[in-house]
Design a protein around this motif. Structure first.
Motif, PDB file in Angstrom:
ATOM      1  N   ALA A  44       0.833  -1.213   0.000  1.00  0.00           N
ATOM      2  CA  ALA A  44       0.000   0.000   0.000  1.00  0.00           C
ATOM      3  C   ALA A  44       0.864   1.258   0.000  1.00  0.00           C
ATOM      4  N   VAL A  45       1.946   1.243   0.778  1.00  0.00           N
ATOM      5  CA  VAL A  45       2.873   2.374   0.796  1.00  0.00           C
ATOM      6  C   VAL A  45       3.532   2.549  -0.568  1.00  0.00           C
ATOM      7  N   ALA A  46       3.966   1.441  -1.176  1.00  0.00           N
ATOM      8  CA  ALA A  46       4.608   1.510  -2.493  1.00  0.00           C
ATOM      9  C   ALA A  46       3.649   2.044  -3.550  1.00  0.00           C
ATOM     10  N   TYR A  47       2.382   1.667  -3.454  1.00  0.00           N
ATOM     11  CA  TYR A  47       1.375   2.169  -4.395  1.00  0.00           C
ATOM     12  C   TYR A  47       1.238   3.689  -4.289  1.00  0.00           C
ATOM     13  N   VAL A  48       1.156   4.191  -3.063  1.00  0.00           N
ATOM     14  CA  VAL A  48       1.071   5.643  -2.858  1.00  0.00           C
ATOM     15  C   VAL A  48       2.324   6.333  -3.382  1.00  0.00           C
ATOM     16  N   ARG A  49       3.476   5.774  -3.054  1.00  0.00           N
ATOM     17  CA  ARG A  49       4.754   6.396  -3.435  1.00  0.00           C
ATOM     18  C   ARG A  49       4.966   6.397  -4.945  1.00  0.00           C
ATOM     19  N   ASP A  50       4.716   5.247  -5.593  1.00  0.00           N
ATOM     20  CA  ASP A  50       5.102   5.084  -6.997  1.00  0.00           C
ATOM     21  C   ASP A  50       3.984   5.396  -7.983  1.00  0.00           C
ATOM     22  N   GLN A  51       2.745   5.017  -7.650  1.00  0.00           N
ATOM     23  CA  GLN A  51       1.645   5.167  -8.594  1.00  0.00           C
ATOM     24  C   GLN A  51       0.843   6.446  -8.400  1.00  0.00           C
ATOM     25  N   VAL A  52       0.654   6.862  -7.143  1.00  0.00           N
ATOM     26  CA  VAL A  52      -0.185   8.030  -6.882  1.00  0.00           C
ATOM     27  C   VAL A  52       0.652   9.307  -6.857  1.00  0.00           C
ATOM     28  N   LEU A  53       1.566   9.424  -5.895  1.00  0.00           N
ATOM     29  CA  LEU A  53       2.341  10.651  -5.749  1.00  0.00           C
ATOM     30  C   LEU A  53       3.598  10.669  -6.607  1.00  0.00           C
ATOM     31  N   GLY A  54       4.070   9.498  -7.002  1.00  0.00           N
ATOM     32  CA  GLY A  54       5.301   9.447  -7.781  1.00  0.00           C
ATOM     33  C   GLY A  54       5.094   9.196  -9.254  1.00  0.00           C
ATOM     34  N   GLY A  55       3.839   9.116  -9.688  1.00  0.00           N
ATOM     35  CA  GLY A  55       3.549   8.852 -11.094  1.00  0.00           C
ATOM     36  C   GLY A  55       3.703  10.096 -11.945  1.00  0.00           C
ATOM     37  N   PRO A  56       3.614   9.923 -13.257  1.00  0.00           N
ATOM     38  CA  PRO A  56       3.745  11.072 -14.155  1.00  0.00           C
ATOM     39  C   PRO A  56       2.516  11.978 -14.075  1.00  0.00           C
ATOM     40  N   GLY A  57       2.720  13.242 -14.298  1.00  0.00           N
ATOM     41  CA  GLY A  57       1.613  14.178 -14.379  1.00  0.00           C
ATOM     42  C   GLY A  57       1.133  14.650 -13.024  1.00  0.00           C
ATOM     43  N   GLU A  58       0.150  15.531 -13.063  1.00  0.00           N
ATOM     44  CA  GLU A  58      -0.414  16.120 -11.859  1.00  0.00           C
ATOM     45  C   GLU A  58      -1.358  15.140 -11.167  1.00  0.00           C
ATOM     46  N   VAL A  59      -1.365  15.157  -9.847  1.00  0.00           N
ATOM     47  CA  VAL A  59      -2.226  14.272  -9.068  1.00  0.00           C
ATOM     48  C   VAL A  59      -3.499  15.022  -8.688  1.00  0.00           C
ATOM     49  N   GLY A  60      -4.645  14.478  -9.071  1.00  0.00           N
ATOM     50  CA  GLY A  60      -5.916  15.103  -8.718  1.00  0.00           C
ATOM     51  C   GLY A  60      -6.223  14.932  -7.244  1.00  0.00           C
ATOM     52  N   GLU A  61      -7.017  15.854  -6.702  1.00  0.00           N
ATOM     53  CA  GLU A  61      -7.353  15.811  -5.278  1.00  0.00           C
ATOM     54  C   GLU A  61      -8.123  14.541  -4.933  1.00  0.00           C
ATOM     55  N   LEU A  62      -9.042  14.125  -5.814  1.00  0.00           N
ATOM     56  CA  LEU A  62      -9.803  12.902  -5.538  1.00  0.00           C
ATOM     57  C   LEU A  62      -8.902  11.684  -5.503  1.00  0.00           C
ATOM     58  N   VAL A  63      -7.911  11.629  -6.399  1.00  0.00           N
ATOM     59  CA  VAL A  63      -6.985  10.498  -6.440  1.00  0.00           C
ATOM     60  C   VAL A  63      -6.202  10.424  -5.137  1.00  0.00           C
ATOM     61  N   ALA A  64      -5.627  11.552  -4.715  1.00  0.00           N
ATOM     62  CA  ALA A  64      -4.818  11.564  -3.496  1.00  0.00           C
ATOM     63  C   ALA A  64      -5.668  11.255  -2.267  1.00  0.00           C
ATOM     64  N   ALA A  65      -6.866  11.835  -2.200  1.00  0.00           N
ATOM     65  CA  ALA A  65      -7.729  11.603  -1.049  1.00  0.00           C
ATOM     66  C   ALA A  65      -8.176  10.139  -0.979  1.00  0.00           C
ATOM     67  N   SER A  66      -8.496   9.552  -2.118  1.00  0.00           N
ATOM     68  CA  SER A  66      -8.894   8.140  -2.140  1.00  0.00           C
ATOM     69  C   SER A  66      -7.733   7.246  -1.732  1.00  0.00           C
ATOM     70  N   ALA A  67      -6.525   7.591  -2.185  1.00  0.00           N
ATOM     71  CA  ALA A  67      -5.344   6.803  -1.816  1.00  0.00           C
ATOM     72  C   ALA A  67      -5.075   6.898  -0.322  1.00  0.00           C
ATOM     73  N   ALA A  68      -5.273   8.082   0.267  1.00  0.00           N
ATOM     74  CA  ALA A  68      -5.064   8.247   1.705  1.00  0.00           C
ATOM     75  C   ALA A  68      -6.058   7.405   2.496  1.00  0.00           C
ATOM     76  N   ARG A  69      -7.313   7.402   2.055  1.00  0.00           N
ATOM     77  CA  ARG A  69      -8.325   6.575   2.730  1.00  0.00           C
ATOM     78  C   ARG A  69      -7.960   5.091   2.633  1.00  0.00           C
ATOM     79  N   HIS A  70      -7.514   4.686   1.453  1.00  0.00           N
ATOM     80  CA  HIS A  70      -7.120   3.286   1.271  1.00  0.00           C
ATOM     81  C   HIS A  70      -5.953   2.924   2.186  1.00  0.00           C
ATOM     82  N   LEU A  71      -4.953   3.796   2.256  1.00  0.00           N
ATOM     83  CA  LEU A  71      -3.792   3.517   3.095  1.00  0.00           C
ATOM     84  C   LEU A  71      -4.191   3.446   4.564  1.00  0.00           C
TER      85      LEU A  71
END
Length: 322
Positions: free
Chosen positions: A155-182
């Motif tokens: 779950a940490v690796a997903y946040v680091r590499d796919q959500v916050l570390g992925g290409p392009g801008e991170v949408g607020e819904l994406v980051a918020a959903s990832a935080a809830r999942h974590l």
């Protein structure tokens, strides 16, 4: 998304930086090479830091006021809070400290990831998981078992590499959903105060069709916002468990699964109405809270019988289902 990098060979500069980025602290050590490197990505209160210290750095720090998970890639951590020493090595993901307590220890020539989120998300995760009554706290630093350790690390690796570390801008819904999942994974993987209890009679009585109707209406009107189970329940208003029971009893699904379905439909509608020369599938997916393009594409294909790229290009097959 906010990003920054820190790279310094000065203990004084490193102490000032860490005190600003985390919590006031004092650090020490007698390194031959005092180089410290930190790279941060942050969005919607979700933080992922990559850190590297080439020496043993002692720290004595104040309260973090956030859930702070550490994943060790090389070297080791020694936590000495409260006496004794608890050692964490490569491959471990652990809770650095309770958010409301100071902590101390040593980073021993370590390369590691820090991931932080709002402690309030734990209470929501406990409600989503079903029926806990009482304060929600993580009570131990290590994962419950090997499977839990792997789950938390993934779950940490997903946040680091796919959500916050992925290409392009991170949408607020994406980051918020990832935080809830974590938060949900952390609560399921680490020792905590959460103990499942039974369903209350009031929750059962409130789980009627009108509760479902009101909850669905709220989701449909607010799918573009960062909402969760607690928000849906407050809008009805009933308890979160009553909302869960209403969806299970009358719709055969969960509130958050219904929210994902509504967001998928909105993304599909936006793709149909967009110009493929100026809009990308990835940007539409991110806007509606889908962080992983491959999973979004698979969900879209299952629901509409055509890949999202086909919908964006105006594939005629979409007409029959969408």
């Amino acid at each position: 998304m906010e990003s920054f990098r820190f790279d310094s060979g000065s203990l004084e500069e490193t102490e000032a930086f860490l005190s600003e980025a985390y919590t006031p602290m004092r650090i020490g050590g007698r390194p031959e090479d005092a180089r410290a490197r930190v790279a941060r990505n942050e969005a919607a209160g979700l933080v992922s830091d990559r850190l590297e210290f080439g020496y043993t750095m002692a720290y004595d720090a104040g309260c973090l006021n956030r859930i702070c998970l550490v994943t060790v890639h090389a070297g080791s951590f020694a936590d000495t809070t409260g006496g004794g020493e608890r050692l964490f090595g490569p491959g471990e993901t652990f809770l650095l400290a309770p958010p409301d307590r100071p902590y101390r220890g040593e980073v021993r020539s370590a390369r590691y990831t820090i991931t932080m989120f709002d402690p309030g998300l734990l209470a929501e995760a406990a409600v989503t998981g079903g029926g806990f009554r009482g304060p929600v706290r993580i009570t131990g630093q290590r994962a419950l078992d090997a499977a839990a350790r792997r789950r938390l690390g993934s779950a940490v690796a997903y946040v680091r590499d796919q959500v916050l570390g992925g290409p392009g801008e991170v949408g607020e819904l994406v980051a918020a959903s990832a935080a809830r999942h974590l938060a949900t994974v952390a609560l399921a993987s680490l020792p905590s105060t959460v103990l499942a209890d039974g369903a209350g009679s009031t929750d059962g009585r409130d789980a009627h069709s009108d509760t479902l109707r009101r909850a669905m209406a709220f989701v449909e009107e607010n799918a573009h916002r960062d909402i969760g189970l607690a928000d849906i329940a407050a809008a009805v208003p009933v308890t979160p468990r009553a909302v869960q029971y209403a969806f299970a009893r009358h719709a055969g699904t969960t509130p958050l699964a219904y929210l994902r379905r509504v967001r998928l439909a909105r993304a599909h509608e936006e793709l149909r109405a967009s110009d493929p020369h100026t809009v990308s599938v990835a940007s539409v997916a991110a806007r509606w809270g889908f962080a992983h393009p491959g999973r979004f594409a698979a969900a879209h294909l299952r629901e509409y019988g055509v890949p999202p790229s086909g919908t964006l290009r105006g594939d005629p097959r979409r007409a029959g289902r969408g």
